[in-house]
Motif scaffolding. Sequence first.
Motif, PDB file in Angstrom:
ATOM      1  N   ALA A  10       0.836  -1.202   0.000  1.00  0.00           N
ATOM      2  CA  ALA A  10       0.000   0.000   0.000  1.00  0.00           C
ATOM      3  C   ALA A  10       0.872   1.255   0.000  1.00  0.00           C
ATOM      4  N   SER A  11       1.919   1.246   0.855  1.00  0.00           N
ATOM      5  CA  SER A  11       2.754   2.451   0.893  1.00  0.00           C
ATOM      6  C   SER A  11       3.619   2.573  -0.364  1.00  0.00           C
ATOM      7  N   LEU A  12       3.950   1.417  -0.973  1.00  0.00           N
ATOM      8  CA  LEU A  12       4.766   1.454  -2.196  1.00  0.00           C
ATOM      9  C   LEU A  12       3.943   1.879  -3.411  1.00  0.00           C
ATOM     10  N   ALA A  13       2.759   1.279  -3.538  1.00  0.00           N
ATOM     11  CA  ALA A  13       1.969   1.496  -4.758  1.00  0.00           C
ATOM     12  C   ALA A  13       0.981   2.640  -4.636  1.00  0.00           C
ATOM     13  N   ILE A  14       0.361   2.782  -3.441  1.00  0.00           N
ATOM     14  CA  ILE A  14      -0.704   3.770  -3.304  1.00  0.00           C
ATOM     15  C   ILE A  14      -0.140   5.186  -3.137  1.00  0.00           C
ATOM     16  N   LYS A  15       0.956   5.288  -2.380  1.00  0.00           N
ATOM     17  CA  LYS A  15       1.521   6.619  -2.118  1.00  0.00           C
ATOM     18  C   LYS A  15       1.844   7.395  -3.401  1.00  0.00           C
TER      19      LYS A  15
END
Lengths: 207, 196
Positions: B120-125
């Motif tokens: 989530a932090s890798l792709a969504i950010k």
Amino acid sequence: MVSGITNFLTSSTLSSISQSTTASVSLETGMKALGRPAFILVDNDIDRQTKRYAAMKEFLYQATCLATYMAIVIPIFKNGAFKLAKNNLLKDEKAFQNFSSANHYLKYRKLASMSKNDRTATLGKDKYKNMFSEKIQNDLKNNDKPEKYNIVKGAIEFGNIVGSVLGLAIFAPQVSHLIVHPALKFFGFEKEADEKAAQTKSVDIKA
Amino acid sequence: MFGFKVSMGLANKFRNICIKLGENNKPTYAVMAIATVKGIARPTFTMMDKHEDPETKKYTALREGLTEVVAIPAYWGCGELAAKIAKQMKVSPEKQALAGHNFMFLGVCAAALFVIPALASLAIKPFMGMIQGDKNKKKEAPQEEHKLDIKENEIDNRVKTVSIQQPHEFTQTFHPISMSNYAPAKMTGMKVGAPW
């Protein structure tokens, strides 16, 4: 050390947890309640105040969901699915007639999963003497691998999955929305936001 | 007759589902079902929250929705991958079946605890950053227009002061109509002739 890990990975206890929807979902939600806030707190790109607010909000959300799930969803849907299957959808199925409730069946299944010696010793205890019908008692005592009545287990698990979905995706978020904001205010996380809003309002009036 | 067939069909389907779930209830079934419904319901409820600022609501709802979109394949992938690792264990077939379930469960737990937040932090950010960047650009444009509005107001004030301090005066002198200043309407393109 290696044999200990192998025993853990092949243990029947862990397998029964992983086969039970409620146990696995409860464990997973508990992990989320700890893991997600921890990940938010570790993030260096967000300022400290926002991190603390977001982590607390996520923890409260997951904790409320878990509490609601365990208190309301599990008992209702587990027994509801068993009764629905026994009295309506699968009333011709003889397997259901051996058990009075979901918990009654789950106790049987736990015994059926034991080795024959352990099972016989457990059945000797007072509380198990009149728990099952004569046919079931004989099956448990005499067979190495007693019938597990998978269809009954499946009906209970179906109810648990439906309950988990409705409970965790629809019902629990509503309950948590009611609780999270007052809880955040109680812990002093929403004070600053209110003050900022008040300041903005006063500026607007002057302008 | 038709209703009876439908109910029998439903009962048979329910029976098949129950048998399959009773024999093998994979830990991925429940979590994937929950993630799917959560992906729809959680952003909807966030948007319905009256306490939050509309922009924060949109951001939170989008983030929640995207988290669940990432979560569904992550649960499935981690569970299946972990179950494949169990096949490498050199134990009896019965224990290997138990290990398969246990590994899948541990894979799902790992997905919930580490893989999904990390993904989530890798792709969504970056995705959210991209959206926010676009929003900032859009916000900058109206600000320029606002500056123009302020200039217009300044002109308006000047006009107002002129109108208050210097009342309108007729500076032109009146000439009576004569042959020298008369212009017919056909020549000037006007319907009424004007004296100038």
